[in-house]
Design a protein around this motif. Structure first.
Motif, PDB file in Angstrom:
ATOM      1  N   SER A 154       0.856  -1.184   0.000  1.00 45.69           N
ATOM      2  CA  SER A 154       0.000   0.000   0.000  1.00 45.69           C
ATOM      3  C   SER A 154       0.889   1.231   0.000  1.00 45.69           C
ATOM      4  N   ILE A 155       0.371   2.280  -0.595  1.00 42.49           N
ATOM      5  CA  ILE A 155       1.112   3.542  -0.665  1.00 42.49           C
ATOM      6  C   ILE A 155       0.248   4.601   0.012  1.00 42.49           C
ATOM      7  N   THR A 156       0.871   5.377   0.847  1.00 43.21           N
ATOM      8  CA  THR A 156       0.182   6.463   1.532  1.00 43.21           C
ATOM      9  C   THR A 156       0.868   7.769   1.163  1.00 43.21           C
ATOM     10  N   ALA A 158       1.101  11.668   2.160  1.00 36.53           N
ATOM     11  CA  ALA A 158       0.782  12.642   3.210  1.00 36.53           C
ATOM     12  C   ALA A 158       1.293  14.005   2.768  1.00 36.53           C
TER      13      ALA A 158
END
Length: 167
Positions: A154-156, A158
């Motif tokens: 998964s890539i987040t 911010a």
């Protein structure tokens, strides 16, 4: 046993042949007080190598990226007699399609190749080829198809707006 001519015969119900190949058998009568010693004409027999079965398993059974595999084979006579112990020797070569992964010596009718890391994203067809020995014929294992299970990621993203400047 004595036949109608007075000749005596001896029967050997079972003999053990040490290995496959051509063997010459001959009997020797040592003689006694009434008959002198004699030797029979030679008889040639050919013993063939016994057929084998090579069974392959992978541990773990599911290929996971970064987790090494151990491949183990058991080699056995194709037509084993119940209650008989067999000792097969030789070596086993492990292949991914046509690429040699490694070779292991057969010990107690089994061989293993450990710490094999296979590439992710490809289908791997693993086989093992038993070399055979003086008494047992070569054989090839069943093919194991191993497709790696890709791990989820998964890539987040911010963003901190408080620290951005104009423009």
């Amino acid at each position: 046993a004595t036949d109608s001519t007075g000749a005596t015969t001896a029967t050997f119900p079972s003999i053990s042949i040490p290995s496959a190949g051509v063997h010459t058998l001959q009997t020797v009568y040592v003689g006694d007080a009434n008959y002198k010693a004699s030797t029979s004409p030679a008889v040639t027999i050919t013993a063939t190598k016994g057929a084998t079965v090579t069974a392959l398993v992978a541990t773990p059974a599911t290929l996971t990226p970064g987790i090494p595999e151990t491949f183990t084979v058991t080699v056995a006579p194709a037509n084993a007699a119940a209650g008989t112990t067999y000792s097969l020797t030789g070596s086993v070569s492990f292949y991914d399609s046509t690429t040699l992964l490694g070779t292991a010596v057969v010990n107690a009718n089994a061989a293993s190749l450990a710490n094999v890391t296979l590439g992710a994203g490809a289908l791997h067809n693993i086989t093992a080829v038993y070399s055979g020995d003086t008494s047992w014929a070569a054989s090839t294992s069943n093919a194991l198809a191993l497709q790696s299970v890709l791990l989820p990621d998964s890539i987040t993203l911010a963003v901190n707006i408080n620290t951005t400047g104009p423009g």
